[in-house]
Design a protein around this motif. Sequence first.
Motif, PDB file in Angstrom:
ATOM      1  N   TYR A 147      43.083  91.125 -35.794  1.00 10.03           N
ATOM      2  CA  TYR A 147      42.989  89.689 -36.067  1.00 10.03           C
ATOM      3  C   TYR A 147      42.105  89.410 -37.285  1.00 10.03           C
ATOM      4  O   TYR A 147      42.520  88.714 -38.217  1.00 10.03           O
ATOM      5  N   ILE A 148      40.899  89.936 -37.296  1.00  7.51           N
ATOM      6  CA  ILE A 148      39.901  89.512 -38.284  1.00  7.51           C
ATOM      7  C   ILE A 148      40.241  89.999 -39.695  1.00  7.51           C
ATOM      8  O   ILE A 148      40.014  89.285 -40.671  1.00  7.51           O
ATOM      9  N   TRP A 149      40.809  91.188 -39.795  1.00  3.38           N
ATOM     10  CA  TRP A 149      41.116  91.725 -41.116  1.00  3.38           C
ATOM     11  C   TRP A 149      42.307  91.036 -41.780  1.00  3.38           C
ATOM     12  O   TRP A 149      42.538  91.186 -42.976  1.00  3.38           O
ATOM     13  N   LYS A 150      43.042  90.225 -41.023  1.00  8.41           N
ATOM     14  CA  LYS A 150      44.161  89.509 -41.646  1.00  8.41           C
ATOM     15  C   LYS A 150      43.670  88.485 -42.660  1.00  8.41           C
ATOM     16  O   LYS A 150      44.406  88.106 -43.571  1.00  8.41           O
ATOM     17  N   PHE A 151      42.402  88.086 -42.550  1.00  8.44           N
ATOM     18  CA  PHE A 151      41.864  87.091 -43.490  1.00  8.44           C
ATOM     19  C   PHE A 151      41.691  87.658 -44.897  1.00  8.44           C
ATOM     20  O   PHE A 151      41.516  86.902 -45.851  1.00  8.44           O
ATOM     21  N   VAL A 152      41.726  88.994 -45.017  1.00  3.83           N
ATOM     22  CA  VAL A 152      41.656  89.640 -46.332  1.00  3.83           C
ATOM     23  C   VAL A 152      42.862  90.563 -46.535  1.00  3.83           C
ATOM     24  O   VAL A 152      42.807  91.523 -47.304  1.00  3.83           O
TER      25      VAL A 152
ATOM     26  N   GLN B 207      33.735  85.624 -24.653  1.00  8.16           N
ATOM     27  CA  GLN B 207      34.942  85.184 -23.944  1.00  8.16           C
ATOM     28  C   GLN B 207      36.083  84.941 -24.928  1.00  8.16           C
ATOM     29  O   GLN B 207      37.222  85.379 -24.700  1.00  8.16           O
ATOM     30  N   ALA B 208      35.781  84.283 -26.038  1.00  4.61           N
ATOM     31  CA  ALA B 208      36.800  84.024 -27.060  1.00  4.61           C
ATOM     32  C   ALA B 208      37.253  85.339 -27.711  1.00  4.61           C
ATOM     33  O   ALA B 208      38.440  85.505 -28.019  1.00  4.61           O
ATOM     34  N   PHE B 209      36.333  86.258 -27.888  1.00 11.53           N
ATOM     35  CA  PHE B 209      36.630  87.573 -28.450  1.00 11.53           C
ATOM     36  C   PHE B 209      37.664  88.296 -27.587  1.00 11.53           C
ATOM     37  O   PHE B 209      38.633  88.863 -28.097  1.00 11.53           O
ATOM     38  N   LEU B 210      37.465  88.247 -26.263  1.00 10.56           N
ATOM     39  CA  LEU B 210      38.408  88.879 -25.335  1.00 10.56           C
ATOM     40  C   LEU B 210      39.785  88.215 -25.415  1.00 10.56           C
ATOM     41  O   LEU B 210      40.815  88.900 -25.331  1.00 10.56           O
ATOM     42  N   ASP B 211      39.800  86.909 -25.604  1.00 14.75           N
ATOM     43  CA  ASP B 211      41.074  86.197 -25.757  1.00 14.75           C
ATOM     44  C   ASP B 211      41.804  86.657 -27.021  1.00 14.75           C
ATOM     45  O   ASP B 211      43.023  86.850 -27.011  1.00 14.75           O
TER      46      ASP B 211
ATOM     47  N   ASP C 233      35.909  98.982 -35.736  1.00 11.58           N
ATOM     48  CA  ASP C 233      35.604  99.196 -34.330  1.00 11.58           C
ATOM     49  C   ASP C 233      35.285  97.848 -33.670  1.00 11.58           C
ATOM     50  O   ASP C 233      34.365  97.153 -34.107  1.00 11.58           O
ATOM     51  N   ASP C 234      36.051  97.473 -32.649  1.00 15.48           N
ATOM     52  CA  ASP C 234      35.888  96.151 -32.039  1.00 15.48           C
ATOM     53  C   ASP C 234      34.478  95.902 -31.501  1.00 15.48           C
ATOM     54  O   ASP C 234      33.939  94.812 -31.658  1.00 15.48           O
ATOM     55  N   ARG C 235      33.877  96.901 -30.867  1.00 19.67           N
ATOM     56  CA  ARG C 235      32.545  96.682 -30.321  1.00 19.67           C
ATOM     57  C   ARG C 235      31.556  96.396 -31.442  1.00 19.67           C
ATOM     58  O   ARG C 235      30.736  95.490 -31.363  1.00 19.67           O
ATOM     59  N   LEU C 236      31.661  97.135 -32.524  1.00 20.86           N
ATOM     60  CA  LEU C 236      30.763  96.929 -33.654  1.00 20.86           C
ATOM     61  C   LEU C 236      31.047  95.601 -34.356  1.00 20.86           C
ATOM     62  O   LEU C 236      30.114  94.906 -34.777  1.00 20.86           O
ATOM     63  N   LEU C 237      32.302  95.223 -34.446  1.00 19.34           N
ATOM     64  CA  LEU C 237      32.631  93.913 -35.014  1.00 19.34           C
ATOM     65  C   LEU C 237      32.013  92.796 -34.176  1.00 19.34           C
ATOM     66  O   LEU C 237      31.485  91.818 -34.720  1.00 19.34           O
ATOM     67  N   PHE C 238      32.070  92.945 -32.853  1.00 21.02           N
ATOM     68  CA  PHE C 238      31.452  91.946 -31.977  1.00 21.02           C
ATOM     69  C   PHE C 238      29.944  91.906 -32.195  1.00 21.02           C
ATOM     70  O   PHE C 238      29.353  90.832 -32.291  1.00 21.02           O
TER      71      PHE C 238
ATOM     72  N   ALA D 276      43.285  90.015 -26.437  1.00 25.26           N
ATOM     73  CA  ALA D 276      44.490  89.915 -25.610  1.00 25.26           C
ATOM     74  C   ALA D 276      45.689  89.465 -26.440  1.00 25.26           C
ATOM     75  O   ALA D 276      46.815  89.935 -26.243  1.00 25.26           O
ATOM     76  N   GLU D 277      45.455  88.583 -27.396  1.00 21.83           N
ATOM     77  CA  GLU D 277      46.545  88.065 -28.221  1.00 21.83           C
ATOM     78  C   GLU D 277      46.986  89.037 -29.316  1.00 21.83           C
ATOM     79  O   GLU D 277      48.184  89.189 -29.583  1.00 21.83           O
ATOM     80  N   PHE D 278      46.024  89.711 -29.961  1.00 26.37           N
ATOM     81  CA  PHE D 278      46.330  90.535 -31.128  1.00 26.37           C
ATOM     82  C   PHE D 278      46.264  92.034 -30.873  1.00 26.37           C
ATOM     83  O   PHE D 278      46.556  92.818 -31.771  1.00 26.37           O
ATOM     84  N   GLY D 279      45.844  92.430 -29.681  1.00 29.97           N
ATOM     85  CA  GLY D 279      45.683  93.848 -29.376  1.00 29.97           C
ATOM     86  C   GLY D 279      44.272  94.327 -29.640  1.00 29.97           C
ATOM     87  O   GLY D 279      43.684  95.023 -28.829  1.00 29.97           O
ATOM     88  N   THR D 280      43.735  93.934 -30.784  1.00 31.89           N
ATOM     89  CA  THR D 280      42.341  94.224 -31.129  1.00 31.89           C
ATOM     90  C   THR D 280      41.784  93.051 -31.933  1.00 31.89           C
ATOM     91  O   THR D 280      42.546  92.328 -32.598  1.00 31.89           O
ATOM     92  N   PHE D 281      40.480  92.898 -31.903  1.00 29.02           N
ATOM     93  CA  PHE D 281      39.838  91.901 -32.755  1.00 29.02           C
ATOM     94  C   PHE D 281      39.987  92.336 -34.210  1.00 29.02           C
ATOM     95  O   PHE D 281      40.172  91.510 -35.096  1.00 29.02           O
ATOM     96  N   ASP D 282      39.928  93.627 -34.436  1.00 31.60           N
ATOM     97  CA  ASP D 282      40.093  94.193 -35.771  1.00 31.60           C
ATOM     98  C   ASP D 282      41.398  93.729 -36.406  1.00 31.60           C
ATOM     99  O   ASP D 282      41.419  93.300 -37.563  1.00 31.60           O
TER     100      ASP D 282
END
Length: 164
Positions: A93-98, A78-82, A5-10, A85-91
């Motif tokens: 983006y961030i989970w690609k590291f694993v 602000q960076a989170f919103l960027d 969940d993006d809000r919880l990840l933030f 915008a680039e990946f659709g969700t922060f989720d």
Amino acid sequence: MPVHDDRLLFEYLILEGAQAGLSWETVLKKRENYRAAFDNFEPAVVAKYKARKQAALLLNPGIIRNRLKIASAVKNAQAFLDVQAEFGTFDAYIWKFVNGKPLQNKIREPGDVLAKTAESDAMSKDLKRRGFNFVGSTICYAFMQAVGMVNDHFVSCFRHLELK
């Protein structure tokens, strides 16, 4: 537990940054105060905080009153919103590291627990490149633990097998 969940990840990202140099217990005791002070960690709201709101947060005894950490929360929003915008969700983006699934560690004793890994190093480097603050490798690894990107439960713990 894996969080998607993006809000919880933030929320976890901001709280991990706030914890830097302090005990996690200090932050946990202030978590509800943080939610109230930071508009339930809604990135779009936090990203718009101006100097007046940041000054008010510095006066709030319910949170950690550190000017750099408060300013960092705004910059990170602000960076989170960027990233969204680039990946659709922060989720996404961030989970690609694993590679989309939790890393399974085999922790047998306290000395086996890591403070950082190649994955947290890569995450830290990329987050910094994207304008995030308070995202050093150790903070990133703690974030990864908090959001279930790594299973660091002791192998003797019932949760280790449940989360495998």
